[in-house]
Design an enzyme around this catalytic site. Structure first.
Site, PDB file in Angstrom:
ATOM      1  N   THR A   1      28.604  24.274  22.290  1.00 27.79           N
ATOM      2  CA  THR A   1      27.453  24.390  23.192  1.00 27.79           C
ATOM      3  C   THR A   1      26.550  23.192  22.955  1.00 27.79           C
ATOM      4  OG1 THR A   1      27.564  26.800  23.108  1.00 27.79           O
ATOM      5  CG2 THR A   1      25.505  25.831  23.879  1.00 27.79           C
TER       6      THR A   1
ATOM      7  N   LYS B   1      27.430  27.128  30.516  1.00 26.19           N
ATOM      8  CA  LYS B   1      27.387  27.719  29.171  1.00 26.19           C
ATOM      9  C   LYS B   1      25.944  27.869  28.703  1.00 26.19           C
ATOM     10  CE  LYS B   1      28.678  29.351  25.204  1.00 26.19           C
ATOM     11  NZ  LYS B   1      29.440  28.642  24.193  1.00 26.19           N
TER      12      LYS B   1
ATOM     13  N   LYS C   1      19.829  27.132  17.382  1.00 28.70           N
ATOM     14  CA  LYS C   1      20.326  25.906  18.020  1.00 28.70           C
ATOM     15  C   LYS C   1      20.477  26.074  19.526  1.00 28.70           C
ATOM     16  CE  LYS C   1      24.799  25.133  17.968  1.00 28.70           C
ATOM     17  NZ  LYS C   1      25.296  24.989  19.373  1.00 28.70           N
TER      18      LYS C   1
END
Length: 306
Positions: free
Chosen positions: A101, A177, A245
């Site tokens: 990602t 995503k 993150k």
């Protein structure tokens, strides 16, 4: 038995997702190399019939498609273009599938740099968790040039249940995503908050879970993560730090678009707060521990689950 000329897959990163993808490819008869610095991961993959190496540079020349399933953008860039990077070592016409990602602005840059070496890129982040990876049922959110998909052939289907072709430009896959991670992060945080509320109010946690799973408030993340809370088991299948993150990526991208995300921002603060408690390496369902400390709750324990 596969022929010596059969297209070969390489998987860099034999973690919970990468190992599942690599083993799924082996089950589908695809010659597969795996790369991981951990000796135990390499041994497990070799025991299953794969070829395992510690260096991505050793894997690169043998593979037609390389799936890069590492943690983040920095690791991806190091694998591709670092001192031991695979970009100059890959076959002409090979395909790299980047699956971490990342900021959607990065895959187009990687695509251009790989093209200098005659290598294609598919921007292909994945979803489904360790369980679906092991079953060969991951979802791949893929975008890239038609030539890249043509060169990859059927190898993407060897480790994935669904491959969505989302456009001809790298970056679209990572955009989709990013939206998925926005939802997943908010849903997990909400599930933890809701369970903490129910426990504080005196509801039996297992009955609460069963009822919600059969009611309109259920989400996939609620159904999947709350059992970790009920069992008192915070072994990291996906760690708190991952959503520190990932939601950070979501918020950075939204900031660049001047687009407000108040729910994502609040969820991000919950993951940051949980990490600040020293729980960043635990399963992301450990967000419930933030609420437990705040409200003085007693959460289910592993002993009670047994």
């Amino acid at each position: 038995m596969t022929s010596p000329s059969a297209p070969t897959l390489g998987v860099i990163g034999l973690g919970s997702m990468g190992m599942g993808a690599a083993l799924s490819a082996l089950r589908n008869g695809v010659p597969t190399w795996g790369c991981d610095p951990r000796a135990e991961a390499r041994a497990a993959f070799e025991q299953a019939g794969g070829r395992a190496v510690a260096s991505a540079a050793e894997l690169a020349p043998h593979c037609d498609v390389v799936l890069v399933l590492v943690v983040n953008a920095a690791q991806t860039e190091d694998v591709l273009f670092g001192a031991q990077g695979i970009a100059p070592l890959l076959k002409k016409g090979a395909v790299v599938v980047t699956s971490a990602t990342v900021d959607p602005a990065l895959p187009p840059q990687w695509e251009a740099r790989l093209a200098e070496h005659g290598v294609f890129l598919i921007d292909g982040p994945v979803s489904g968790g360790a369980k679906k990876a092991a079953a060969g049922q991951m979802t791949v959110m893929a975008s890239g040039k038609p030539e890249a998909f043509a060169a990859a052939g059927e190898l993407l289907n060897a480790f994935a249940g669904k491959v969505y072709r989302l456009g001809d430009a790298a970056g679209v896959g990572s955009t989709v995503k990013m939206v998925n991670q926005h939802l997943a992060g908010v849903h997990i945080a909400t599930a933890c908050e809701a369970m903490a509320l129910g426990i504080k109010a005196g509801a039996d946690p297992r009955q609460l879970y069963e009822v919600i799973c059969n009611s309109a408030g259920m989400s996939w993340m609620f159904e999947n993560r709350v059992p970790h809370i009920l069992d008192g088991d915070y072994t990291p299948l996906s760690a708190v730090n991952i959503f520190v993150k990932d939601l950070g990526i979501v918020l950075d991208a939204a900031r660049a678009l001047k687009f407000p995300l108040p729910l994502a921002a609040t969820a991000h603060q919950l993951y940051l707060s949980t990490a600040a408690m020293g729980l960043g390496g635990e399963d992301d369902s450990a967000v419930v521990k933030y609420y437990a400390q705040l409200a003085g709750l007693e959460l289910p324990t592993a002993k009670e689950a047994a």
